[in-house]
Design an enzyme around this catalytic site. Structure first.
Site, PDB file in Angstrom:
ATOM      1  N   TYR A  34     -14.621 -11.603 -15.259  1.00 54.09           N
ATOM      2  CA  TYR A  34     -15.781 -12.418 -15.620  1.00 54.09           C
ATOM      3  C   TYR A  34     -15.543 -13.878 -15.254  1.00 54.09           C
ATOM      4  O   TYR A  34     -14.427 -14.281 -14.899  1.00 54.09           O
ATOM      5  CB  TYR A  34     -16.096 -12.278 -17.112  1.00 54.09           C
ATOM      6  CG  TYR A  34     -15.111 -12.971 -18.029  1.00 54.09           C
ATOM      7  CD1 TYR A  34     -13.831 -12.483 -18.212  1.00 54.09           C
ATOM      8  CD2 TYR A  34     -15.465 -14.144 -18.710  1.00 54.09           C
ATOM      9  CE1 TYR A  34     -12.923 -13.135 -19.050  1.00 54.09           C
ATOM     10  CE2 TYR A  34     -14.578 -14.795 -19.551  1.00 54.09           C
ATOM     11  CZ  TYR A  34     -13.301 -14.283 -19.709  1.00 54.09           C
ATOM     12  OH  TYR A  34     -12.410 -14.930 -20.517  1.00 54.09           O
ATOM     13  N   ARG A  53     -12.217 -18.198  -7.942  1.00 47.93           N
ATOM     14  CA  ARG A  53     -11.410 -17.477  -8.944  1.00 47.93           C
ATOM     15  C   ARG A  53     -11.977 -16.072  -9.180  1.00 47.93           C
ATOM     16  O   ARG A  53     -11.221 -15.111  -9.335  1.00 47.93           O
ATOM     17  CB  ARG A  53     -11.366 -18.276 -10.259  1.00 47.93           C
ATOM     18  CG  ARG A  53     -10.426 -17.662 -11.287  1.00 47.93           C
ATOM     19  CD  ARG A  53     -10.220 -18.545 -12.506  1.00 47.93           C
ATOM     20  NE  ARG A  53     -11.454 -18.737 -13.273  1.00 47.93           N
ATOM     21  CZ  ARG A  53     -11.551 -19.505 -14.357  1.00 47.93           C
ATOM     22  NH1 ARG A  53     -10.475 -20.165 -14.800  1.00 47.93           N
ATOM     23  NH2 ARG A  53     -12.685 -19.630 -14.993  1.00 47.93           N
ATOM     24  N   HIS A 103      -8.686   7.498 -16.234  1.00 49.74           N
ATOM     25  CA  HIS A 103      -8.099   6.175 -16.013  1.00 49.74           C
ATOM     26  C   HIS A 103      -8.172   5.712 -14.555  1.00 49.74           C
ATOM     27  O   HIS A 103      -8.442   4.564 -14.279  1.00 49.74           O
ATOM     28  CB  HIS A 103      -6.630   6.156 -16.453  1.00 49.74           C
ATOM     29  CG  HIS A 103      -6.462   6.151 -17.950  1.00 49.74           C
ATOM     30  ND1 HIS A 103      -6.990   7.134 -18.759  1.00 49.74           N
ATOM     31  CD2 HIS A 103      -5.827   5.294 -18.775  1.00 49.74           C
ATOM     32  CE1 HIS A 103      -6.684   6.878 -20.018  1.00 49.74           C
ATOM     33  NE2 HIS A 103      -5.985   5.752 -20.057  1.00 49.74           N
ATOM     34  N   LYS A 148      -8.814 -13.094 -14.617  1.00 51.29           N
ATOM     35  CA  LYS A 148      -9.786 -13.400 -15.673  1.00 51.29           C
ATOM     36  C   LYS A 148     -10.481 -12.097 -16.054  1.00 51.29           C
ATOM     37  O   LYS A 148     -11.616 -11.813 -15.659  1.00 51.29           O
ATOM     38  CB  LYS A 148     -10.780 -14.467 -15.215  1.00 51.29           C
ATOM     39  CG  LYS A 148     -11.548 -15.082 -16.385  1.00 51.29           C
ATOM     40  CD  LYS A 148     -12.149 -16.403 -16.026  1.00 51.29           C
ATOM     41  CE  LYS A 148     -13.055 -16.946 -17.109  1.00 51.29           C
ATOM     42  NZ  LYS A 148     -12.386 -17.253 -18.381  1.00 51.29           N
ATOM     43  N   GLU A 180      -0.169 -20.628 -22.746  1.00 52.58           N
ATOM     44  CA  GLU A 180      -1.496 -21.242 -22.874  1.00 52.58           C
ATOM     45  C   GLU A 180      -2.041 -20.918 -24.254  1.00 52.58           C
ATOM     46  O   GLU A 180      -1.399 -20.231 -25.046  1.00 52.58           O
ATOM     47  CB  GLU A 180      -2.427 -20.736 -21.774  1.00 52.58           C
ATOM     48  CG  GLU A 180      -2.647 -19.232 -21.824  1.00 52.58           C
ATOM     49  CD  GLU A 180      -3.525 -18.693 -20.699  1.00 52.58           C
ATOM     50  OE1 GLU A 180      -4.228 -19.468 -20.044  1.00 52.58           O
ATOM     51  OE2 GLU A 180      -3.505 -17.457 -20.505  1.00 52.58           O
ATOM     52  N   LEU A 204      -3.884 -18.181 -17.253  1.00 49.98           N
ATOM     53  CA  LEU A 204      -5.092 -18.239 -16.438  1.00 49.98           C
ATOM     54  C   LEU A 204      -5.184 -19.645 -15.868  1.00 49.98           C
ATOM     55  O   LEU A 204      -5.062 -20.623 -16.620  1.00 49.98           O
ATOM     56  CB  LEU A 204      -6.339 -17.954 -17.284  1.00 49.98           C
ATOM     57  CG  LEU A 204      -7.612 -17.993 -16.434  1.00 49.98           C
ATOM     58  CD1 LEU A 204      -7.741 -16.728 -15.599  1.00 49.98           C
ATOM     59  CD2 LEU A 204      -8.846 -18.190 -17.292  1.00 49.98           C
TER      60      LEU A 204
END
Ligand code: PMP
Length: 282
Positions: A34, A53, A103, A148, A180, A204
Site C-alpha cells: 500500500y 516505493r 499459500h 510497505k 523505527e 521502511l
C-alpha cells in the site's frame, strides 16, 4: 464523508458499494502492499517518490504492477478530486487478488486495487509546540520491513502498545540498535548532528526520510545515515519522528523520562519550519 467515492478494480464507486471477496488474499494473508500520499491544496506531496516505493514493494512481493506510471498518476488525481478536505491523503492498496485459499501464488489472477481519499488531520498545535511522548519496545517484526506491506500486525501491536501508555509512538530496537517506530521513522540529534538508521531491510524507507535528509542539508544540519545504538537514543538531545500523516514531531519523553531538556529543540524547529516551506512551495 459518510459515503465517499472509492476506487475498486477499475472504477470509482460509493464506499457502500465497494465489496471484495472473502477469498481476497489481502484479507486471508495480508498479501498486498500500500501507499499513503499526503495532498496539500490539491497537490500531492512527493508523489513520484511514493510511486517509486510502490513499484519497489510490488516487485519485492512479485505482484506485476497493474498500472503504468501515467495510470497511477491519473488514479491519484481522480481519487484526490473526490475529497474536498484540505489537506487530505490518498490511500491505495494492491493485493494479489482473489483465489482459493492456498499459500502459494495463484496463476492468472488479477490483483485487487483499492483506493480512497480521506481528510488528513495533522498533529494539533499542542503536539507541534510541546512535542509528544514515546515508549520503547524490542522490534519483533519480520526482516522485510522495507516492503510497505499490508501485513501490519507487528506495527498494529506496537501502535496499540503506545496507545496503552497514552503516548504517540513506540520506538523499536533490534539487537540493541534503533530500527523505527510503529508507523514513523526516527531521528536522533546529538551535539547538533542528526543520525538515522541506514536504509535497509530493517526499516521502511519513509518518503520523509529523503525529505528530511534534503531539508537538513538546506538548514545546514549535519546528517549521517548509520547504525544508531539504543544508548544513543536514550541520551539524545532531541528525538524526532516523521511520517506522511505526522509530518515532523519532536519526541520529548521516552519511557516517561525527558528527552534532552524535555522540550522541542532547535533542530526540530528548523526542520519543522523547512517542512512547512516545502509544502508551501508545492
Ligand atoms: N515506518 C513505518 C513502519 C511506517 O508505517 C511509516 C508510515 N508509512 C513510516 C516509517 C514513514 O513513512 P512515510 O514518511 O512515507 O509516511
Amino acid at each position: 464523508m459518510d459515503n465517499p467515492t472509492v476506487w475498486l478494480n477499475g472504477e470509482l464507486i460509493p464506499l457502500s458499494d465497494a465489496k471484495i471477496s472473502v477469498l481476497d488474499r489481502g484479507f486471508l494473508f495480508g498479501d498486498g502492499v500500500y501507499e499513503v500520499v499526503p495532498v496539500y491544496r490539491g497537490k500531492p506531496f512527493r508523489l513520484a517518490q511514493h510511486l517509486d516505493r510502490l513499484e519497489r514493494s510490488l516487485a519485492e512481493i512479485r505482484i506485476a504492477n497493474p498500472y503504468t506510471r501515467a495510470e497511477w498518476e491519473a488514479l491519484f488525481a481522480r481519487l484526490s478530486a473526490t475529497c474536498t478536505a484540505d489537506p487530505h491523503s490518498v490511500y491505495v492498496q494492491v493485493t494479489r487478488g482473489v483465489a482459493p485459499r492456498q499459500h502459494t501464488f495463484p496463476k492468472g489472477v488479477a490483483p485487487t486495487v483499492f483506493g480512497i481519499a480521506t481528510p488528513l488531520s495533522l498533529p494539533n498545535r499542542e503536539k507541534v509546540e510541546h512535542g509528544v511522548g514515546a515508549v520503547t519496545h524490542e522490534d519483533r517484526r519480520w526482516l522485510n520491513c522495507h516492503i510497505k506491506s499490508t501485513s501490519l500486525l507487528g506495527n498494529v501491536l506496537m501502535a496499540q502498545y503506545a496507545a496503552d501508555h497514552d503516548v504517540q509512538e513506540t520506538i523499536q530496537f533490534r539487537d540493541g540498535y534503533l530500527s523505527e517506530a510503529s508507523s514513523s521513522n526516527v531521528w536522533v540529534i546529538k551535539g547538533g548532528e542528526m543520525f538515522a538508521p541506514q536504509r535497509d531491510n530493517r526499516i521502511l524507507e519513509g518518503i520523509r526520510y529523503g525529505v528530511l535528509a534534503d531539508l537538513a542539508r538546506e538548514c545546514g544540519i549535519r546528517f549521517e545515515e548509520r547504525p544508531v545504538t539504543e544508548a544513543e537514543v536514550r541520551s539524545a538531545d532531541e528525538l524526532l519522528i516523521t511520517s506522511a500523516t505526522k509530518e515532523v514531531l519532536a519526541v520529548v519523553t521516552l519511557d516517561g523520562k525527558p528527552v534532552g531538556d524535555g522540550r522541542p529543540g532547535p533542530v526540530f524547529r528548523a526542520l519543522y519550519a523547512a517542512y512547512q516551506c516545502a509544502k508551501e512551495a508545492l
